[in-house]
Design a protein around this motif. Sequence first.
Motif, PDB file in Angstrom:
ATOM      1  N   ASP A  30     -20.802  60.439 -11.717  1.00 54.10           N
ATOM      2  CA  ASP A  30     -20.104  61.610 -12.242  1.00 54.10           C
ATOM      3  C   ASP A  30     -20.459  61.802 -13.715  1.00 54.10           C
ATOM      4  O   ASP A  30     -21.621  61.706 -14.063  1.00 54.10           O
ATOM      5  CB  ASP A  30     -18.599  61.504 -12.000  1.00 54.10           C
ATOM      6  N   GLY A  31     -19.491  62.064 -14.575  1.00 56.71           N
ATOM      7  CA  GLY A  31     -19.749  62.351 -15.986  1.00 56.71           C
ATOM      8  C   GLY A  31     -20.362  61.195 -16.753  1.00 56.71           C
ATOM      9  O   GLY A  31     -21.020  61.394 -17.753  1.00 56.71           O
ATOM     10  N   GLY A  32     -20.158  59.952 -16.277  1.00 54.37           N
ATOM     11  CA  GLY A  32     -20.710  58.785 -16.966  1.00 54.37           C
ATOM     12  C   GLY A  32     -22.160  58.523 -16.633  1.00 54.37           C
ATOM     13  O   GLY A  32     -22.843  57.785 -17.341  1.00 54.37           O
ATOM     14  N   GLY A  33     -22.661  59.112 -15.554  1.00 54.22           N
ATOM     15  CA  GLY A  33     -24.053  58.928 -15.171  1.00 54.22           C
ATOM     16  C   GLY A  33     -24.363  57.521 -14.683  1.00 54.22           C
ATOM     17  O   GLY A  33     -23.486  56.704 -14.431  1.00 54.22           O
ATOM     18  N   TRP A  34     -25.640  57.257 -14.553  1.00 51.86           N
ATOM     19  CA  TRP A  34     -26.188  55.974 -14.116  1.00 51.86           C
ATOM     20  C   TRP A  34     -26.194  55.071 -15.341  1.00 51.86           C
ATOM     21  O   TRP A  34     -26.862  55.351 -16.323  1.00 51.86           O
ATOM     22  CB  TRP A  34     -27.583  56.222 -13.576  1.00 51.86           C
ATOM     23  N   ARG A  35     -25.413  53.994 -15.324  1.00 50.88           N
ATOM     24  CA  ARG A  35     -25.179  53.210 -16.538  1.00 50.88           C
ATOM     25  C   ARG A  35     -24.938  51.737 -16.219  1.00 50.88           C
ATOM     26  O   ARG A  35     -24.756  51.371 -15.071  1.00 50.88           O
ATOM     27  CB  ARG A  35     -23.980  53.770 -17.282  1.00 50.88           C
ATOM     28  N   ALA A  36     -24.885  50.929 -17.253  1.00 52.60           N
ATOM     29  CA  ALA A  36     -24.623  49.500 -17.114  1.00 52.60           C
ATOM     30  C   ALA A  36     -23.279  49.275 -16.431  1.00 52.60           C
ATOM     31  O   ALA A  36     -22.358  50.078 -16.570  1.00 52.60           O
ATOM     32  CB  ALA A  36     -24.642  48.827 -18.485  1.00 52.60           C
ATOM     33  N   GLN A  37     -23.188  48.209 -15.671  1.00 48.62           N
ATOM     34  CA  GLN A  37     -21.993  47.820 -14.922  1.00 48.62           C
ATOM     35  C   GLN A  37     -21.530  48.913 -13.961  1.00 48.62           C
ATOM     36  O   GLN A  37     -20.358  48.988 -13.605  1.00 48.62           O
ATOM     37  CB  GLN A  37     -20.869  47.397 -15.867  1.00 48.62           C
ATOM     38  N   PHE A  38     -22.461  49.734 -13.530  1.00 47.85           N
ATOM     39  CA  PHE A  38     -22.151  50.842 -12.632  1.00 47.85           C
ATOM     40  C   PHE A  38     -21.441  50.377 -11.369  1.00 47.85           C
ATOM     41  O   PHE A  38     -20.508  51.008 -10.898  1.00 47.85           O
ATOM     42  CB  PHE A  38     -23.433  51.594 -12.253  1.00 47.85           C
ATOM     43  N   ASN A  39     -21.888  49.270 -10.787  1.00 48.60           N
ATOM     44  CA  ASN A  39     -21.347  48.788  -9.522  1.00 48.60           C
ATOM     45  C   ASN A  39     -19.854  48.496  -9.608  1.00 48.60           C
ATOM     46  O   ASN A  39     -19.165  48.483  -8.603  1.00 48.60           O
ATOM     47  CB  ASN A  39     -22.106  47.541  -9.071  1.00 48.60           C
ATOM     48  N   LYS A  40     -19.341  48.276 -10.799  1.00 46.42           N
ATOM     49  CA  LYS A  40     -17.922  47.957 -10.964  1.00 46.42           C
ATOM     50  C   LYS A  40     -17.047  49.214 -10.972  1.00 46.42           C
ATOM     51  O   LYS A  40     -15.829  49.116 -11.001  1.00 46.42           O
ATOM     52  CB  LYS A  40     -17.723  47.157 -12.254  1.00 46.42           C
ATOM     53  N   THR A  41     -17.649  50.399 -10.945  1.00 45.75           N
ATOM     54  CA  THR A  41     -16.871  51.634 -11.013  1.00 45.75           C
ATOM     55  C   THR A  41     -16.310  52.060  -9.665  1.00 45.75           C
ATOM     56  O   THR A  41     -15.394  52.866  -9.610  1.00 45.75           O
ATOM     57  CB  THR A  41     -17.717  52.800 -11.559  1.00 45.75           C
ATOM     58  N   GLY A  42     -16.886  51.575  -8.560  1.00 46.75           N
ATOM     59  CA  GLY A  42     -16.438  52.000  -7.234  1.00 46.75           C
ATOM     60  C   GLY A  42     -16.771  53.458  -6.969  1.00 46.75           C
ATOM     61  O   GLY A  42     -16.117  54.116  -6.167  1.00 46.75           O
ATOM     62  N   TRP A  43     -17.807  53.978  -7.624  1.00 41.22           N
ATOM     63  CA  TRP A  43     -18.134  55.397  -7.537  1.00 41.22           C
ATOM     64  C   TRP A  43     -18.318  55.885  -6.099  1.00 41.22           C
ATOM     65  O   TRP A  43     -17.864  56.972  -5.743  1.00 41.22           O
ATOM     66  CB  TRP A  43     -19.382  55.714  -8.365  1.00 41.22           C
ATOM     67  N   ALA A  44     -18.967  55.115  -5.250  1.00 42.29           N
ATOM     68  CA  ALA A  44     -19.265  55.569  -3.887  1.00 42.29           C
ATOM     69  C   ALA A  44     -18.074  55.443  -2.941  1.00 42.29           C
ATOM     70  O   ALA A  44     -18.093  56.017  -1.851  1.00 42.29           O
ATOM     71  CB  ALA A  44     -20.449  54.790  -3.323  1.00 42.29           C
ATOM     72  N   ASP A  45     -17.025  54.739  -3.354  1.00 43.07           N
ATOM     73  CA  ASP A  45     -15.860  54.537  -2.486  1.00 43.07           C
ATOM     74  C   ASP A  45     -15.243  55.872  -2.074  1.00 43.07           C
ATOM     75  O   ASP A  45     -14.990  56.735  -2.903  1.00 43.07           O
ATOM     76  CB  ASP A  45     -14.794  53.695  -3.196  1.00 43.07           C
ATOM     77  N   GLY A  46     -15.024  56.030  -0.779  1.00 43.19           N
ATOM     78  CA  GLY A  46     -14.359  57.226  -0.263  1.00 43.19           C
ATOM     79  C   GLY A  46     -15.264  58.439  -0.110  1.00 43.19           C
ATOM     80  O   GLY A  46     -14.804  59.489   0.326  1.00 43.19           O
ATOM     81  N   LYS A  47     -16.524  58.311  -0.461  1.00 46.86           N
ATOM     82  CA  LYS A  47     -17.455  59.439  -0.318  1.00 46.86           C
ATOM     83  C   LYS A  47     -18.227  59.298   0.990  1.00 46.86           C
ATOM     84  O   LYS A  47     -18.555  58.194   1.404  1.00 46.86           O
ATOM     85  CB  LYS A  47     -18.428  59.472  -1.496  1.00 46.86           C
ATOM     86  N   THR A  48     -18.514  60.421   1.626  1.00 46.54           N
ATOM     87  CA  THR A  48     -19.340  60.434   2.828  1.00 46.54           C
ATOM     88  C   THR A  48     -20.663  61.098   2.474  1.00 46.54           C
ATOM     89  O   THR A  48     -20.697  62.285   2.143  1.00 46.54           O
ATOM     90  CB  THR A  48     -18.655  61.198   3.971  1.00 46.54           C
ATOM     91  N   PHE A  49     -21.729  60.321   2.524  1.00 44.70           N
ATOM     92  CA  PHE A  49     -23.071  60.818   2.226  1.00 44.70           C
ATOM     93  C   PHE A  49     -23.740  61.171   3.549  1.00 44.70           C
ATOM     94  O   PHE A  49     -23.688  60.411   4.504  1.00 44.70           O
ATOM     95  CB  PHE A  49     -23.877  59.746   1.485  1.00 44.70           C
ATOM     96  N   ARG A  50     -24.357  62.350   3.585  1.00 47.64           N
ATOM     97  CA  ARG A  50     -24.937  62.861   4.825  1.00 47.64           C
ATOM     98  C   ARG A  50     -26.428  63.130   4.669  1.00 47.64           C
ATOM     99  O   ARG A  50     -26.889  63.427   3.565  1.00 47.64           O
ATOM    100  CB  ARG A  50     -24.266  64.177   5.215  1.00 47.64           C
TER     101      ARG A  50
END
Length: 168
Positions: A30-50
């Motif tokens: 999202d607004g933070g972009g691809w960044r250090a410690q990204f995996n700790k953000t849970g960004w993909a949680d709850g999203k359905t990628f098609r």
Amino acid sequence: MAAHWQALLFLAVVFAAVSLASATQWMVGDGGGWRAQFNKTGWADGKTFRVGDTLMFMYPAGNHTVIQVDKEDFAACNVETNSKLGAWYSGNDVVPLNKPGKMWFFCSVEGHCNNGMKLVINVVGDGAAPAPAPVEPASPPSSAPAMGYTVGGAVAVAGAVLASVLAF
């Protein structure tokens, strides 16, 4: 007769737009972009990628990379891998999701993957349950642009035009 062919051509365009309506462009992080410690953000949680969606990786060019690898190299943060499935370096990278299944990404800059700059997603194909609306971060920065969107508005406009043509 010409009006008949125009109506058929218009219907073909509408059906093409409908197929695009389900495609979502996901801004990774999202607004933070691809960044250090990204995996700790849970960004993909709850999203359905098609299949048909795209991932947009935004980062300062030269500071990071996006490397797509297999599961084993992802788990080991193996940057010396020969199993690269894709590699992007521009800082404005668009990755199409063109087949169902898991996809693994990380930054190949030394130490970044081990510091959590990695992402795994599951891409679903046709026939899966409808995707929920993209989830916005709990408190996005006021200057953050919309991060997940579809082109459904174009389909609504096309439908209204189609109704006008058929009524004519």
